[in-house]
Design a protein around this motif. Structure first.
Motif, PDB file in Angstrom:
ATOM      1  N   ALA A  41    -106.072  18.491  46.301  1.00 18.57           N
ATOM      2  CA  ALA A  41    -107.038  19.148  47.183  1.00 18.57           C
ATOM      3  C   ALA A  41    -106.754  20.634  47.394  1.00 18.57           C
ATOM      4  N   CYS A  42    -105.504  21.043  47.304  1.00 21.95           N
ATOM      5  CA  CYS A  42    -105.169  22.456  47.540  1.00 21.95           C
ATOM      6  C   CYS A  42    -105.104  23.254  46.238  1.00 21.95           C
ATOM      7  N   ASP A  43    -105.611  22.678  45.167  1.00 22.85           N
ATOM      8  CA  ASP A  43    -105.581  23.326  43.846  1.00 22.85           C
ATOM      9  C   ASP A  43    -104.166  23.692  43.422  1.00 22.85           C
ATOM     10  N   MET A  44    -103.243  22.797  43.690  1.00 17.21           N
ATOM     11  CA  MET A  44    -101.854  22.905  43.244  1.00 17.21           C
ATOM     12  C   MET A  44    -101.112  24.097  43.845  1.00 17.21           C
ATOM     13  N   SER A  45    -101.399  24.409  45.104  1.00 19.66           N
ATOM     14  CA  SER A  45    -100.740  25.544  45.758  1.00 19.66           C
ATOM     15  C   SER A  45     -99.669  25.108  46.761  1.00 19.66           C
ATOM     16  N   CYS A  46     -99.291  23.848  46.746  1.00 20.92           N
ATOM     17  CA  CYS A  46     -98.269  23.315  47.647  1.00 20.92           C
ATOM     18  C   CYS A  46     -98.676  23.484  49.110  1.00 20.92           C
ATOM     19  N   ALA A  47     -99.936  23.076  49.393  1.00 20.65           N
ATOM     20  CA  ALA A  47    -100.442  23.196  50.757  1.00 20.65           C
ATOM     21  C   ALA A  47    -100.952  21.871  51.306  1.00 20.65           C
ATOM     22  N   CYS A  48    -100.832  20.790  50.531  1.00 19.51           N
ATOM     23  CA  CYS A  48    -101.253  19.470  51.011  1.00 19.51           C
ATOM     24  C   CYS A  48    -100.334  18.430  50.377  1.00 19.51           C
ATOM     25  N   THR A  49    -100.655  17.176  50.512  1.00 16.68           N
ATOM     26  CA  THR A  49     -99.828  16.128  49.894  1.00 16.68           C
ATOM     27  C   THR A  49    -100.636  15.179  49.020  1.00 16.68           C
ATOM     28  N   THR A  50    -101.842  15.576  48.637  1.00 20.77           N
ATOM     29  CA  THR A  50    -102.715  14.644  47.907  1.00 20.77           C
ATOM     30  C   THR A  50    -102.236  14.345  46.494  1.00 20.77           C
ATOM     31  N   CYS A  51    -101.333  15.142  45.944  1.00 18.92           N
ATOM     32  CA  CYS A  51    -100.821  14.888  44.592  1.00 18.92           C
ATOM     33  C   CYS A  51     -99.444  14.214  44.617  1.00 18.92           C
ATOM     34  N   ARG A  84     -92.162  13.173  45.195  1.00 17.89           N
ATOM     35  CA  ARG A  84     -92.363  14.591  44.889  1.00 17.89           C
ATOM     36  C   ARG A  84     -93.847  14.905  44.977  1.00 17.89           C
ATOM     37  N   LEU A  85     -94.157  16.162  45.209  1.00 17.34           N
ATOM     38  CA  LEU A  85     -95.522  16.633  45.032  1.00 17.34           C
ATOM     39  C   LEU A  85     -95.638  16.962  43.554  1.00 17.34           C
ATOM     40  N   SER A  86     -96.578  16.323  42.888  1.00 15.86           N
ATOM     41  CA  SER A  86     -96.646  16.485  41.434  1.00 15.86           C
ATOM     42  C   SER A  86     -96.980  17.909  41.020  1.00 15.86           C
ATOM     43  N   CYS A  87     -97.584  18.691  41.911  1.00 18.40           N
ATOM     44  CA  CYS A  87     -97.897  20.096  41.585  1.00 18.40           C
ATOM     45  C   CYS A  87     -96.662  20.975  41.604  1.00 18.40           C
ATOM     46  N   GLN A  88     -95.563  20.482  42.164  1.00 21.95           N
ATOM     47  CA  GLN A  88     -94.328  21.262  42.273  1.00 21.95           C
ATOM     48  C   GLN A  88     -93.213  20.727  41.382  1.00 21.95           C
ATOM     49  N   ALA A  89     -93.358  19.511  40.863  1.00 22.94           N
ATOM     50  CA  ALA A  89     -92.318  18.866  40.060  1.00 22.94           C
ATOM     51  C   ALA A  89     -92.469  19.278  38.596  1.00 22.94           C
ATOM     52  N   ILE A  90     -91.502  20.051  38.115  1.00 25.11           N
ATOM     53  CA  ILE A  90     -91.562  20.581  36.749  1.00 25.11           C
ATOM     54  C   ILE A  90     -90.793  19.662  35.805  1.00 25.11           C
ATOM     55  N   VAL A  91     -91.465  19.265  34.742  1.00 26.26           N
ATOM     56  CA  VAL A  91     -90.896  18.364  33.745  1.00 26.26           C
ATOM     57  C   VAL A  91     -89.858  19.118  32.912  1.00 26.26           C
ATOM     58  N   ALA A  92     -88.699  18.507  32.747  1.00 24.67           N
ATOM     59  CA  ALA A  92     -87.647  19.092  31.907  1.00 24.67           C
ATOM     60  C   ALA A  92     -87.694  18.404  30.535  1.00 24.67           C
ATOM     61  N   GLN A  93     -86.552  17.987  30.034  1.00 22.07           N
ATOM     62  CA  GLN A  93     -86.472  17.354  28.716  1.00 22.07           C
ATOM     63  C   GLN A  93     -86.426  15.833  28.787  1.00 22.07           C
TER      64      GLN A  93
END
Length: 112
Positions: A41-51, A84-93
């Motif tokens: 909902a926040c367009d991946m700006s780390c402002a909500c928890t919908t992701c 995690r919020l999926s918009c903030q969780a960065i995939v590694a290897q």
């Protein structure tokens, strides 16, 4: 290329699936690029928890949580220690197994 296994979700991914993703992308970006329309909902700006997602395997391979994400996660439905919020969780290897919770705190869904 790492693989994300998505556990079945009645609405977004009924059968569950596995997707290959580029390292350095967020879980949310990877899901959306593979037509799994997770709310953001926040367009991946780390402002909500919908992701919000629960990382069942590979949690420690993700980037560290920042304070803003930690504070927001306290409001997420179905919070677990490996959330995690999926918009903030960065995939590694490393490969991941994730579960998309059944509910979010969002009362109305938008067409993203």
């Amino acid at each position: 290329m790492p693989v994300i296994k998505i556990l079945p979700h009645a609405e977004l991914c009924p059968q569950g699936t596995e997707i290959q993703v580029a390292s350095g992308s967020t879980i949310c970006e990877a899901l959306l690029e593979n037509h799994i329309n997770i709310e953001h909902a926040c367009d991946m700006s780390c402002a909500c928890t919908t992701c919000h997602v629960v990382v069942r395997e590979g949690f420690n391979s993700l980037n560290d949580l920042e304070e803003t994400e930690e504070d927001l996660l306290d409001r997420a439905w179905g919070l677990e220690p490996n959330s995690r919020l999926s918009c903030q969780a960065i995939v590694a290897q490393k490969n991941l197994v994730i579960e998309i919770p059944k509910y979010t705190i969002n009362h109305a869904k938008e067409n993203h």
